[in-house]
Design a protein around this motif. Sequence first.
Motif, PDB file in Angstrom:
ATOM      1  N   TRP A   1      -3.486  35.322 -10.475  1.00  0.00           N
ATOM      2  CA  TRP A   1      -4.157  34.226  -9.749  1.00  0.00           C
ATOM      3  C   TRP A   1      -5.167  34.912  -8.816  1.00  0.00           C
ATOM      4  O   TRP A   1      -4.359  35.544  -7.693  1.00  0.00           O
ATOM      5  N   SER A   2      -6.317  34.952  -8.713  1.00  0.00           N
ATOM      6  CA  SER A   2      -6.899  35.449  -7.418  1.00  0.00           C
ATOM      7  C   SER A   2      -8.403  35.065  -7.480  1.00  0.00           C
ATOM      8  O   SER A   2      -9.261  35.162  -8.469  1.00  0.00           O
ATOM      9  N   ASN A   3      -8.499  34.374  -6.287  1.00  0.00           N
ATOM     10  CA  ASN A   3      -9.737  33.423  -6.405  1.00  0.00           C
ATOM     11  C   ASN A   3     -10.091  32.705  -7.236  1.00  0.00           C
ATOM     12  O   ASN A   3     -11.426  32.332  -7.853  1.00  0.00           O
TER      13      ASN A   3
ATOM     14  N   ASP B   1      -5.891  29.846  -1.200  1.00  0.00           N
ATOM     15  CA  ASP B   1      -5.709  28.873  -0.067  1.00  0.00           C
ATOM     16  C   ASP B   1      -4.251  29.197   0.244  1.00  0.00           C
ATOM     17  O   ASP B   1      -3.124  29.018  -0.515  1.00  0.00           O
ATOM     18  N   THR B   2      -3.900  29.276   1.458  1.00  0.00           N
ATOM     19  CA  THR B   2      -2.570  29.222   2.077  1.00  0.00           C
ATOM     20  C   THR B   2      -1.686  28.032   1.502  1.00  0.00           C
ATOM     21  O   THR B   2      -0.505  28.562   1.110  1.00  0.00           O
TER      22      THR B   2
ATOM     23  N   THR C   1      -1.440  30.651  -6.123  1.00  0.00           N
ATOM     24  CA  THR C   1      -1.374  30.120  -7.425  1.00  0.00           C
ATOM     25  C   THR C   1      -2.059  28.827  -7.530  1.00  0.00           C
ATOM     26  O   THR C   1      -2.314  28.159  -6.488  1.00  0.00           O
ATOM     27  N   CYS C   2      -2.206  28.421  -8.707  1.00  0.00           N
ATOM     28  CA  CYS C   2      -2.739  27.034  -9.085  1.00  0.00           C
ATOM     29  C   CYS C   2      -1.634  26.074  -9.946  1.00  0.00           C
ATOM     30  O   CYS C   2      -1.889  24.911 -10.267  1.00  0.00           O
TER      31      CYS C   2
END
Length: 103
Positions: A82-84, A95-96, A101-102
Amino acid sequence: LTNAKLFRANLANADLSFADLYNAVLTNAKLFRANLTNADLSFAYLENAILTNAILTNADLTNADLEGAFDLDSADLTGVTWSNTTCSNGSNSDDTANGGTCS
């Protein structure tokens, strides 16, 4: 399959393991139970895709857009990069609050 236009494609149960789907358009695609193990989905568009029980083990979702994707919570997301990544709820994986991750 780099840059493939697979809008609304029915890829249910498809074996797309190790597929190069860089920048592919999979908007509204049916990917339930699809095997996307080790697939490169970086910069892919997966808006409103159906991911019920999809296998995304070790897939690269860098800069991918999953906004509105269905059933991401039922998919196997072990080892996903997961990256951007735009998450199904519109937030960003970086996002913090999302912890990188999503899932």
